[in-house]
Design an enzyme around this catalytic site. Structure first.
Site, PDB file in Angstrom:
ATOM      1  CG  ASP A  86      -0.247  -0.142   2.534  1.00  0.00           C
ATOM      2  OD1 ASP A  86       0.721  -0.918   2.620  1.00  0.00           O
ATOM      3  OD2 ASP A  86      -0.655   0.517   3.504  1.00  0.00           O
ATOM      4  CD  GLU A 144       3.406  -0.793   7.468  1.00  0.00           C
ATOM      5  OE1 GLU A 144       3.758  -0.710   8.658  1.00  0.00           O
ATOM      6  OE2 GLU A 144       3.454   0.188   6.684  1.00  0.00           O
TER       7      GLU A 144
END
Length: 403
Positions: A86, A144
């Site tokens: 991400d 994350e």
């Protein structure tokens, strides 16, 4: 006639993959996504794995990809390799030719390199499938950055993906402000826990000229912020510290009106499970005591976010040994102290022995001491580290499965 010549050394093979890894990294960088659902990134990963001898599972509650490689040399243990995918809500100003094409979203923490590096490790290990006795689980993880995607994947059965719990897990993280190509790690705590203390003090508003007729929450909130700093130095050892930073304090609307309430929010970092538990108790006690002394009501909530990331001693030593053997003695640096950043790979490390390490990716021409750090809109990461990162992950899996 079919050639039976052995494959070239792993590092040489990885460097042959470098152009493909760079192309994938640039494609992911130009098209970043944030959060738990990353449909375009997930599709790029699946496409990059197409045709390889893998068992692939997509996440149900998030856009993850879990791939399992079954070794061709017979049964054995399982090893897990992880890469997060991400991006961040940052407007990129790096000026790179492959800069983000998505307004307000950027791979400012290098997760695009993690994606490409893990794909490289997959390809290297697939080439060597017949040498492997056991299985490798590849964890392509969304969310994350504050959303705990690792925990969601664990809840969805990540550790049972191969049919047996991994005996070890490994993850790397690139840094735009560490020397290019240098591998850094340490035994024990390598990254902090990150939690949040949220406080609202409720009083009684009034005119700024007559504070005695009101119940002013502003001085109490300020006192509580300072009291937390005193708590840090008087209640915690300097050898097992905590860090509290109040980054948000909000009260009132105009200078001559005493507000009804004051609000502040504090990030809390700790470096051991014991200190984490204690700072929760102590910080709540301090802010509630300040509120009571001022006759105020208080809402105080301590929210657990990411645990301490703790490297298993044996696995950390194994990472060091493998990095020195593969890349050279001079490519390893033992970190004297952990970083105060946090990482949700910590959830994996709580359940299985793990080795988490950093790979320096400062670009040519910049000084790591002054280069824009991860999360900066100007952060840039060197493509040159991709092959070595992929090779190191693959080598860790190969060697661990031979033990």
């Amino acid at each position: 006639m079919t050639s039976t010549a052995p494959l070239p050394p792993l590092l040489e093979s990885a460097r042959r993959l470098q152009p493909d890894l760079v192309a994938l990294r640039h494609a992911v960088h130009q098209d970043p996504e944030i959060g738990l659902e990353l449909p375009r990134t997930q599709a790029k990963v699946v496409a990059a794995l197409e045709g390889l001898p893998l068992e692939i599972t997509l996440g149900e509650k998030l856009g993850s990809v879990t791939a399992v490689l079954r070794g061709g040399a017979g049964p054995g243990p399982t090893v897990l390799l992880r890469g997060d995918m991400d991006a961040l809500p940052v407007q990129e100003t790096s000026g790179l030719p492959y800069a983000s094409a998505v307004p307000g979203v950027m791979h400012a923490c290098g997760h695009d390199l993690h994606v490409a590096g893990l794909v490289g490790a997959v390809r290297l290990l697939c080439e060597r499938r017949e040498e492997i006795a056991g299985d490798v689980v590849f964890m392509f993880q969304p969310g994350e950055e504050g959303l705990g995607g690792a925990k969601v994947m664990l809840d969805e059965g990540l550790l049972a993906a191969s049919g047996s719990t991994p005996v070890a897990a490994y993850a790397l993280h690139v840094s735009s402000a560490m020397p290019q190509g240098q591998v850094l790690g340490r035994r024990g705590t390598i990254m902090a826990a990150a939690d949040t203390l949220t406080v609202t003090m409720r009083g009684r508003g009034g005119h700024g000229s007559a504070p005695s007729s009101a119940l002013d929450p502003v001085p109490a909130a300020c006192e509580a912020v300072l009291a937390l700093q005193t708590m840090v130095t008087r209640r915690f050892s300097v050898f097992d510290p905590v860090v509290l930073t109040t980054g948000l304090l909000r009260a009132g609307t105009i200078n001559n009106v005493i507000p009804d309430d004051a609000f502040f929010e504090t990030t809390v970092r700790s470096f051991s499970p014991e200190a984490r538990e204690r700072v929760r108790e102590e910080s709540l006690r301090v802010v509630r005591g300040v509120a009571e002394s001022h006759g105020l009501e208080i809402d105080a909530v301590f929210t657990d976010l990411y645990p301490v990331t703790v490297n298993d001693g044996g696995e950390a030593a194994f990472v060091e040994q493998t990095a020195k053997s593969l890349l050279g003695e001079d490519r390893w640096t033992t970190m004297e102290q952990p970083l105060a950043g946090a990482e949700d790979f910590s959830y994996v490390a709580e359940q299985i022995p793990s080795g988490y390490f950093f790979l320096g990716a400062c670009v040519d021409g910049l000084d790591p001491e002054t280069a824009p750090y991860n999360h900066s809109p100007e952060a840039a990461f060197a493509d040159s580290v991709l092959a070595d990162g992929a090779a190191l992950l693959a080598e860790l899996a190969l060697r661990r499965l031979r033990r």
